[in-house]
Design a protein around this motif. Structure first.
Motif, short mmCIF file in Angstrom:
data_model
loop_
_atom_site.label_atom_id
_atom_site.label_comp_id
_atom_site.label_asym_id
_atom_site.label_seq_id
_atom_site.Cartn_x
_atom_site.Cartn_y
_atom_site.Cartn_z
N LYS A 44 0.81 -1.20 0.00
CA LYS A 44 0.00 0.00 0.00
C LYS A 44 0.86 1.26 0.00
O LYS A 44 2.04 1.24 0.28
N LEU A 45 0.18 2.34 -0.30
CA LEU A 45 0.82 3.65 -0.24
C LEU A 45 1.26 3.92 1.20
O LEU A 45 0.55 3.63 2.15
N PHE A 46 2.45 4.47 1.35
CA PHE A 46 3.04 4.81 2.65
C PHE A 46 3.44 3.59 3.48
O PHE A 46 3.71 3.72 4.67
N SER A 47 3.43 2.41 2.88
CA SER A 47 3.97 1.24 3.57
C SER A 47 5.50 1.29 3.50
O SER A 47 6.07 1.99 2.66
N PRO A 48 6.19 0.55 4.40
CA PRO A 48 7.67 0.52 4.32
C PRO A 48 8.16 0.08 2.94
O PRO A 48 9.17 0.59 2.45
N GLU A 49 7.45 -0.88 2.30
CA GLU A 49 7.87 -1.35 0.99
C GLU A 49 7.76 -0.25 -0.05
O GLU A 49 8.62 -0.10 -0.93
N PHE A 50 6.69 0.55 0.04
CA PHE A 50 6.52 1.67 -0.89
C PHE A 50 7.67 2.67 -0.74
O PHE A 50 8.25 3.12 -1.72
N PHE A 51 7.97 3.03 0.50
CA PHE A 51 9.03 4.02 0.72
C PHE A 51 10.38 3.47 0.29
O PHE A 51 11.23 4.22 -0.22
N ARG A 52 10.61 2.19 0.49
CA ARG A 52 11.88 1.60 0.07
C ARG A 52 12.03 1.66 -1.44
O ARG A 52 13.11 1.97 -1.96
N ARG A 53 10.94 1.39 -2.15
CA ARG A 53 11.00 1.33 -3.61
C ARG A 53 10.78 2.69 -4.27
O ARG A 53 11.37 2.99 -5.30
N HIS A 54 9.89 3.51 -3.72
CA HIS A 54 9.45 4.71 -4.44
C HIS A 54 9.46 5.99 -3.61
O HIS A 54 8.98 7.02 -4.09
N GLY A 55 9.98 5.94 -2.39
CA GLY A 55 9.99 7.13 -1.56
C GLY A 55 10.75 8.29 -2.20
O GLY A 55 10.26 9.43 -2.26
N LEU A 56 11.94 8.03 -2.71
CA LEU A 56 12.73 9.07 -3.36
C LEU A 56 12.10 9.52 -4.67
O LEU A 56 12.19 10.70 -5.04
N HIS A 57 11.45 8.58 -5.38
CA HIS A 57 10.77 8.94 -6.62
C HIS A 57 9.65 9.96 -6.34
O HIS A 57 9.51 10.96 -7.05
N LEU A 58 8.84 9.68 -5.30
CA LEU A 58 7.74 10.59 -4.97
C LEU A 58 8.28 11.93 -4.50
O LEU A 58 7.73 12.98 -4.87
N LEU A 59 9.35 11.91 -3.73
CA LEU A 59 9.97 13.18 -3.32
C LEU A 59 10.47 13.94 -4.54
O LEU A 59 10.30 15.17 -4.63
N GLY A 60 11.04 13.23 -5.50
CA GLY A 60 11.55 13.88 -6.71
C GLY A 60 10.45 14.47 -7.57
O GLY A 60 10.56 15.63 -8.01
N THR A 61 9.38 13.72 -7.82
CA THR A 61 8.30 14.24 -8.67
C THR A 61 7.54 15.37 -7.99
O THR A 61 7.17 16.35 -8.65
N ALA A 62 7.32 15.27 -6.67
CA ALA A 62 6.58 16.31 -5.96
C ALA A 62 7.40 17.59 -5.81
O ALA A 62 6.89 18.70 -6.02
N SER A 63 8.67 17.45 -5.46
CA SER A 63 9.50 18.63 -5.23
C SER A 63 9.77 19.40 -6.52
O SER A 63 9.72 20.64 -6.54
N THR A 64 10.04 18.67 -7.61
CA THR A 64 10.33 19.37 -8.87
C THR A 64 9.08 20.08 -9.40
O THR A 64 9.17 21.19 -9.93
N TRP A 65 7.92 19.46 -9.24
CA TRP A 65 6.67 20.10 -9.68
C TRP A 65 6.38 21.32 -8.82
O TRP A 65 5.97 22.37 -9.31
#
Length: 531
Positions: free
Chosen positions: A283-304
């Motif tokens: 699920k969203l915000f699960s440890p597995e999500f953050f491990r795989r996509h935490g930096l991706h979400l930070l990158g897409t949100a911060s650049t936008w």
């Protein structure tokens, strides 16, 4: 056809030749963005007219003007609605499916565009208050179009042209901006034809003419037309094959839907779905999500977020650019309708020469250069041009040195590289990076971060320069140049997605293979820890 390891429908979608339905999907999704841009930007052409109509003081010789707080509300309330709509409909698109939610956003946009034009009241405050109410809900519907259109296009497209197709959907925003200026320009010109050619008409007399009040209402209500024309075709679109197969678990229906609209042969392969469903269970915000996509979400949100601070602050220098280009005169020297004509003409020219080409350069080059390079280039060039404008602002705006053409070129190039750059790529990347189950929600969160940046730009940066002093504007432009450099740096959190399947990018293929291996060895499925 699929390999033995991959689900047939996914391989077929990834490798399908580009065909007519792909272009149909671009138009269907793109018309939503055309409407979004028209509705959001047309208010800029009529906001000054609202001030003349509802805030005219007969004891002065100056035309009416919206108070700063009222102007912020009229022009900015749709941004607030867009942010909340992005989060709500993005989440709903993952829960209920893309298609089920897709039509709701259009209906909301049609109703609220019409009601915005019908804003009536016995006082100025009641008219403006009603307008702001419906503009908020209009923005709420517009917000839903961002994650849904991007997600639908990404899940329909093949991997070789996916970026270009998503960018083409977003490029319809440029068309919407052009038409917002064009429609206002044509309508104001039609109404002006009733009056003498001399523009120096007594302001308060012309401002109270019925044509002025009709004009802004018609401009707003026409935003309902493209959305209503698109509704039927949106309802005819099937749910995306990826959502039907991977989330609903119905490979047979997915194969039937995609085979009906795309010229490809598909196998249902229901037995293979368990492996892929396991790859979508975290699920969203699960440890597995953050491990795989935490930096991706930070990158897409911060650049936008950083991009939209600069993008929505770019009209700081309009008061100097437009007169220098001969597009507008001082408000006290022109009638209300003529002012709408001049502002609309200026918006049309800038959109046509600066904004529009940038979108389509991205469409044509995104699969050649990649998302990463285009985003880095756009942020860097925006920073350079804004820094030059900030340092040389007084010199550039001085008509006596005959360098105003350079001012106009630099101004136009910032728009060009915003769109041949992060304004387009920040829309594309969140639609590709995240797993199917949370793709729409993650795109919505990234887009909402962008709208938060837009509010910082529209209300924060512009409020700082409210007095219009040269020193304030110069400092603001340098701040914006720095935010673009920050966007350049945060881009390194986002990987290149060109030429890869959505499942390969998101890691769903990797987890599927792990699940298959475990089942072959008699172990339990790999199910990430959930919270």
């Amino acid at each position: 056809m699929a390999s033995n390891d991959n689900l047939a429908i996914l391989s077929a979608l990834d490798n399908a030749k580009t065909q007519w339905y792909h272009f149909t999907a671009i138009v269907i999704a793109g018309m939503g963005f055309f409407t979004d841009a028209y509705d959001l930007f047309c208010i800029s052409t009529i906001s000054k007219l609202l001030g003349r109509l509802y805030y005219y003081d007969p004891t002065t010789t100056q035309p009416g003007k919206l108070p700063h707080s009222v102007n912020n509300a009229v022009t900015g309330v749709a941004l607030v609605g867009t942010l909340t709509g992005q989060l709500f409909f993005g989440w709903l698109g993952d829960k209920l499916g893309r298609k089920k939610v897709y039509g709701i956003t259009l209906i909301l946009m049609v109703i609220c565009a019409i009601c915005s034009g019908l804003s009536f009241g016995s006082t100025s405050k009641s008219v403006i208050g009603t307008l702001c109410f419906f503009r908020f809900w209009l923005g709420f519907g517009i917000g839903g179009d961002y994650p849904l259109s991007a997600t639908i296009m990404s899940e329909y497209a093949n991997k070789k042209t996916r970026g270009a197709f998503i960018a083409a959907v977003f490029a319809m925003q440029g068309m919407g901006i052009i038409f917002a200026g064009l429609v206002s320009m044509i309508l104001s010109r039609i109404f002006l034809s009733k009056y003498p050619a001399d523009p120096f008409v007594t302001e308060h007399i012309l401002s109270t003419q019925p044509e002025a009040d009709f004009l802004w209402r018609i401009v707003l209500m026409l935003g309902a037309l493209p959305a209503s024309l698109t509704y039927y075709w949106r309802m005819k679109m099937p749910e995306t094959g990826r959502y039907t197969a991977l989330i609903e678990g119905n490979a047979k229906q997915a194969a039937a839907d995609m085979g009906r609209v795309l010229d490809i042969e598909l196998q249902a392969e229901q037995d293979k779905l368990s492996h892929y469903k396991g790859s979508n269970d975290y699920k969203l915000f699960s440890p597995e999500f953050f491990r795989r996509h935490g930096l991706h979400l930070l990158g897409t949100a911060s650049t936008w977020f950083l991009l939209d601070i600069a993008f929505y602050s770019q009209n700081l220098t309009q008061k100097d650019i437009f007169p220098a280009m001969g597009l507008t005169d001082e408000a006290k020297n022109v009638s209300a309708l003529r002012e709408v004509f001049q502002v609309s003409r200026a918006m049309f020219v800038v959109a046509l020469l600066g904004t529009f080409p940038g979108y389509w350069f991205t469409v044509f080059f995104i699969e050649k250069l990649g998302r990463f390079i285009i985003q880095l280039l756009g942020f860097l060039m925006m920073s350079v041009f804004m820094l030059i404008i900030g340092i040389k602002y007084d010199y550039l705006k001085d008509k006596s040195n005959h360098k105003v053409w350079l001012f106009a070129v630099l101004y136009g190039l910032t728009f060009f590289f915003a769109n041949f750059g992060p304004n387009s790529t920040t829309f594309v990347l969140p639609a590709e990076l995240f797993p199917t189950r949370v793709r729409s929600t993650c795109h919505a969160m990234s887009a909402a971060a962008g709208k938060a940046g837009a509010m910082v730009g529209a209300f924060g940066i512009q409020y700082y320069t409210l007095d219009g002093e040269s020193k304030q504007i110069k400092r603001a432009m340098m701040i914006l140049a720095f935010t673009n450099i920050l966007g350049f740096c945060f881009t390194f959190l986002v990987p290149e997605t060109k030429g890869r399947s959505l499942e390969e990018i998101s890691g769903e293929d990797e987890i599927m293979q792990a699940n298959k291996t475990q089942m072959a060895e008699g172990d339990s499925l790999h199910l990430p820890v959930m919270i």
